[in-house]
Design a protein around this motif. Structure first.
Motif, short mmCIF file in Angstrom:
data_model
loop_
_atom_site.label_atom_id
_atom_site.label_comp_id
_atom_site.label_asym_id
_atom_site.label_seq_id
_atom_site.Cartn_x
_atom_site.Cartn_y
_atom_site.Cartn_z
N ARG A 172 0.87 -1.17 0.00
CA ARG A 172 0.00 0.00 0.00
C ARG A 172 0.90 1.22 0.00
NH1 ARG A 172 -5.33 -1.57 1.79
NH2 ARG A 172 -5.26 -3.79 2.20
N ARG A 173 0.82 2.01 -1.06
CA ARG A 173 1.84 3.03 -1.26
C ARG A 173 1.55 4.36 -0.59
NH1 ARG A 173 3.49 2.11 -7.49
NH2 ARG A 173 4.31 0.01 -7.26
N GLY A 174 0.34 4.52 -0.08
CA GLY A 174 0.09 5.68 0.76
C GLY A 174 -0.14 7.00 0.03
N ARG A 175 0.05 8.05 0.81
CA ARG A 175 -0.42 9.38 0.45
C ARG A 175 0.21 9.97 -0.81
NH1 ARG A 175 0.26 14.01 4.98
NH2 ARG A 175 -0.69 15.76 3.89
N TYR A 177 1.69 8.59 -3.34
CA TYR A 177 1.28 7.87 -4.55
C TYR A 177 -0.18 8.17 -4.89
CZ TYR A 177 -0.60 3.91 -7.16
OH TYR A 177 -1.27 3.13 -8.05
N ALA A 178 -1.04 8.24 -3.86
CA ALA A 178 -2.46 8.54 -4.08
C ALA A 178 -2.59 9.92 -4.73
CB ALA A 178 -3.23 8.49 -2.76
N SER A 224 -1.60 9.87 -8.30
CA SER A 224 -2.68 9.29 -9.10
C SER A 224 -3.76 10.33 -9.40
CB SER A 224 -3.32 8.11 -8.38
OG SER A 224 -2.37 7.11 -8.13
N LEU A 225 -4.09 11.11 -8.37
CA LEU A 225 -5.12 12.14 -8.54
C LEU A 225 -4.65 13.21 -9.52
CD1 LEU A 225 -7.80 13.42 -7.74
CD2 LEU A 225 -6.66 14.45 -5.77
N TYR A 242 -13.28 10.83 -2.14
CA TYR A 242 -11.87 11.22 -2.10
C TYR A 242 -11.43 11.44 -0.65
CZ TYR A 242 -11.28 11.77 -7.10
OH TYR A 242 -11.15 11.52 -8.43
N PHE A 243 -12.28 12.11 0.11
CA PHE A 243 -11.90 12.43 1.48
C PHE A 243 -11.88 11.19 2.37
CE2 PHE A 243 -13.46 17.07 0.98
CZ PHE A 243 -12.34 17.33 0.21
N ARG A 278 -10.36 8.60 1.52
CA ARG A 278 -9.10 7.94 1.15
C ARG A 278 -7.95 8.46 2.02
NH1 ARG A 278 -12.96 5.46 -1.85
NH2 ARG A 278 -11.88 3.51 -2.22
N PRO A 279 -6.82 7.74 2.00
CA PRO A 279 -5.69 8.21 2.83
C PRO A 279 -4.98 9.45 2.27
CG PRO A 279 -5.10 6.18 1.70
CD PRO A 279 -6.54 6.43 1.40
N ILE A 280 -5.75 10.52 2.03
CA ILE A 280 -5.15 11.82 1.70
C ILE A 280 -5.81 12.85 2.60
CG2 ILE A 280 -4.69 11.24 -0.71
CD1 ILE A 280 -7.18 12.96 -1.44
N GLU A 281 -5.21 14.03 2.68
CA GLU A 281 -5.82 15.10 3.46
C GLU A 281 -6.58 16.02 2.50
OE1 GLU A 281 -6.04 15.05 6.50
OE2 GLU A 281 -4.29 13.98 7.30
N ARG A 282 -7.45 16.83 3.05
CA ARG A 282 -8.21 17.73 2.18
C ARG A 282 -7.30 18.73 1.48
NH1 ARG A 282 -13.32 17.83 6.03
NH2 ARG A 282 -11.83 16.67 7.25
#
Lengths: 310, 311
Positions: B29-32, B34-35, B38-39, B126-127, B129-133
């Motif tokens: 799981r590549r985390g923030r 990488y996410a 992707s976005l 999206y929110f 997911r393992p990212i911040e706003r």
């Protein structure tokens, strides 16, 4: 490790208190989250996802502090919102691939996961079409699929049967049950329909007005409140008197008695003893569970019990 | 493997297919970071309509072509005309000449990048997911800014390359004009930052697509026109501050400063071209790139604030 642990969780907005001192200790399984609209269900889910900060109190999900470790929580948790949330101009496949990547799954694995979970929810050829043309049932399936895309340990499903017809409802509940019981993913599912909760859930959290009304395993809950129905040929009143003298809670309904505490052997023995003493012809004796719906009907004795215990 | 026999209870077709099973995921799981990447990549692709319908593609590539039109004309003329070092358009004026195309591009794309997610409520996914706003907001700004590079720096580089090839001694020409390259990149990057972040800011507040497009065009062009008229018509020293209310003026000033080509002040500067008006305001030249950058920073901060407020 408990699935969810909260301690005095309180969320106040400027004018309303959404959660009021919620203390929970939830074990893995499929958990029903019940309460009327505005009870605080969505606020609780958002706090547990680390999206909203509690005013006071703490919340842990899978051993992670939801407030400080929100990113790590969201890495291993899936979320299916109540309302429509799918872009109409994308195919289900592309969308679920993208959502898997947003959860950190590498590109080729994301493609595999997408076809895996879409097959699991029962979307086949349709998954290559734009989602704008999907029925409500298909949309609900995609919403579940995107929540499963990264193989979470815990799923939050917000009213997953919302807007579905009876058959769609059945299929969705089957899917929830299979996901929870066969694949070992814990699920917290909110619903305002107790019959749905009873059908698929192992545990229950009841909140109203931001306060915890009741929590526990559903089997224990219905066990506690089970009754023994006793039918005798005649003299039901005398039997009732004798049982009441012995400290049991009895209701007479014609030739039939309902004796509370149907889960325990003591009650069982006491009834048999009384029947023998009075030398009454026993027609039948059976244990009856109450449905959750009966338990939470206003005014029902179950509802009082639920306020006391917990 | 044993031959599959239908067993009672699991006989339904769907049941059988479901039972192909669910596989747990054991991989990385590549985390923030990488996410976010992707976005960002998906957003840039969306900006040019890749993976979407024919219409968004046609619109984006038409504007891309228009943004290159001047560079292409320059190349053709440079190749055909028997003159050495022919300049139909100069690099410092390029962005000013295509600024309306850039505004149209921002108007069309910004609403796609942020408006769609909000309208369709995909934001809530999206929110979760393992990212911040903040990450979401910045990834969207970065996507629009870097898409804009294709309409600004790319045609300039094309023109630079073409001029070098068209010159009688290409190498000599490159040596003489090498200082243009960093200027092209720096002025273009500043422009993209300002346009991109302002565009996302406006689109993040406009719920409907048409409204977002009109708002972007209106805010860039109305401010440009009003400030232009106010400066030329009102004979007052203090009007020089008005220039800061027009992003197009400020960005033009930044480009002219970076190319060291801010016009001389003369009697009619106030009523002249936007560049003349910027020169008339008579601030130290470095103010303009700083102001351009400030536009980008303030707009980005406001976008971040906008997304922190939404759940």
């Amino acid at each position: 490790m408990p699935l969810i642990e909260t301690n005095g969780l309180t969320k106040r907005y400027s004018r309303v208190t959404a959660l009021d001192g919620l203390t929970l200790d939830v074990e893995p399984g499929i958990i029903g989250l019940v309460g009327p609209n505005g009870a605080g269900k969505s606020t609780l889910i958002k706090i547990l996802l680390g999206l909203v900060d509690a005013t006071t109190g703490t919340a842990e999900v899978l051993g992670l502090d939801a407030a400080r470790e929100g990113l790590r929580v969201r890495e291993v948790v899936g979320y299916m919102p109540e309302h429509d949330c799918l872009p109409p101009d994308q195919s289900a496949t592309n969308f679920v691939i993208h959502m898997a990547r947003m959860s950190g799954i590498p590109p080729s694995a994301a493609r595999e996961r997408a076809s895996e979970v879409l097959r699991h929810v029962g979307l086949f050829e349709e998954r290559y079409r734009h989602m704008g043309g999907y029925s409500t049932g298909m949309k609900q399936r995609v919403k579940l699929a995107q929540a499963l895309a990264h193989d979470p340990q815990l799923l939050f499903l917000d009213e997953p049967t919302n807007g579905l017809d009876p058959q769609g409802r059945d299929e969705m509940l089957d899917l929830v049950e299979r996901t929870g019981h066969e694949f070992g993913i814990s699920i917290v599912m909110s619903s305002h329909l107790l019959s749905e909760i009873e059908r698929v859930c192992d545990g229950l959290i009841v909140i109203d007005d931001g306060k915890l009304m009741r929590t526990g395993r559903i089997a224990e809950l219905t066990d506690e409140t089970a009754v023994l129905a006793v039918e005798v040929e005649w003299d039901a009143d005398r039997l009732a008197d004798m049982l009441t003298e012995r400290g049991l809670e009895v209701q007479v309904l014609g030739r039939e008695l309902e004796v509370a505490g149907g889960g325990s052997d003591g009650v069982h023995d006491a009834i048999l003893d009384a029947v023998v003493t009075l030398n009454l012809p026993l027609v039948r004796m059976e244990r009856r569970r109450r449905t959750l719906e009966e338990l939470f009907q206003p005014g029902a004795d179950g509802a009082e019990a639920s306020n006391g215990a917990g | 493997m044993a031959q599959a026999e239908p067993t009672p209870g699991s006989g339904s077709a769907t049941g059988t297919i479901y039972d192909l099973g669910y596989q747990a995921y054991e991989g990385p799981r590549r985390g923030r970071g990488y996410a976010l990447w992707s976005l960002y990549v998906l957003s840039v692709r969306n900006a040019f309509g890749i993976g979407r319908g024919a219409l968004p593609k046609a619109m984006a590539f038409t504007l891309l072509l228009f943004a290159h039109a001047l560079a292409i004309v320059q190349l053709i003329l440079g190749a055909v005309l028997p003159v050495d070092e022919f300049e139909f358009v100069t690099p410092e004026d390029y962005y000013g000449l295509i600024q309306f195309i850039l505004v149209l591009f921002v108007a069309a794309i910004a609403s796609d990048l942020v408006g769609n997610d909000r309208r369709t409520n995909t934001l809530s996914l999206y929110f979760s997911r393992p990212i911040e706003r903040d990450d979401y907001a910045l990834a969207k700004i970065a996507a629009l800014c870097s898409s804009l590079l294709a309409l600004t720096v790319l045609p300039q580089l094309l023109m630079f390359a073409g001029n070098a090839l068209g010159a009688s001694d290409g190498l000599d020409w490159v040596r003489d004009n090498a200082d243009e390259l960093p200027r092209i990149v720096a002025s273009g990057a500043l422009l993209c930052l300002a346009f991109g972040s302002l565009g996302i800011l406006i689109a993040s507040y406009a719920e409907r697509r048409a409204f977002a497009m009109i708002s972007v065009i209106a805010i860039f062009l109305v401010s440009f026109t009003v400030v232009g008229v106010v400066v030329s018509e009102i004979d007052n020293e203090q009007m020089r501050w008005a220039i800061f209310f027009s992003p197009l003026h400020v960005v033009d000033g930044s480009t002219q400063y970076i190319f060291d080509s801010l016009p001389e002040i003369h009697a009619d500067s106030r009523r002249g071209e936007p560049s003349d008006q910027v020169a008339w305001a008579d601030f130290p030249g470095y103010v303009w790139p700083i102001a351009t950058f400030a536009f980008a920073v303030v707009a980005s901060a406001l976008v971040v604030r906008r997304y922190r407020g939404s759940v």
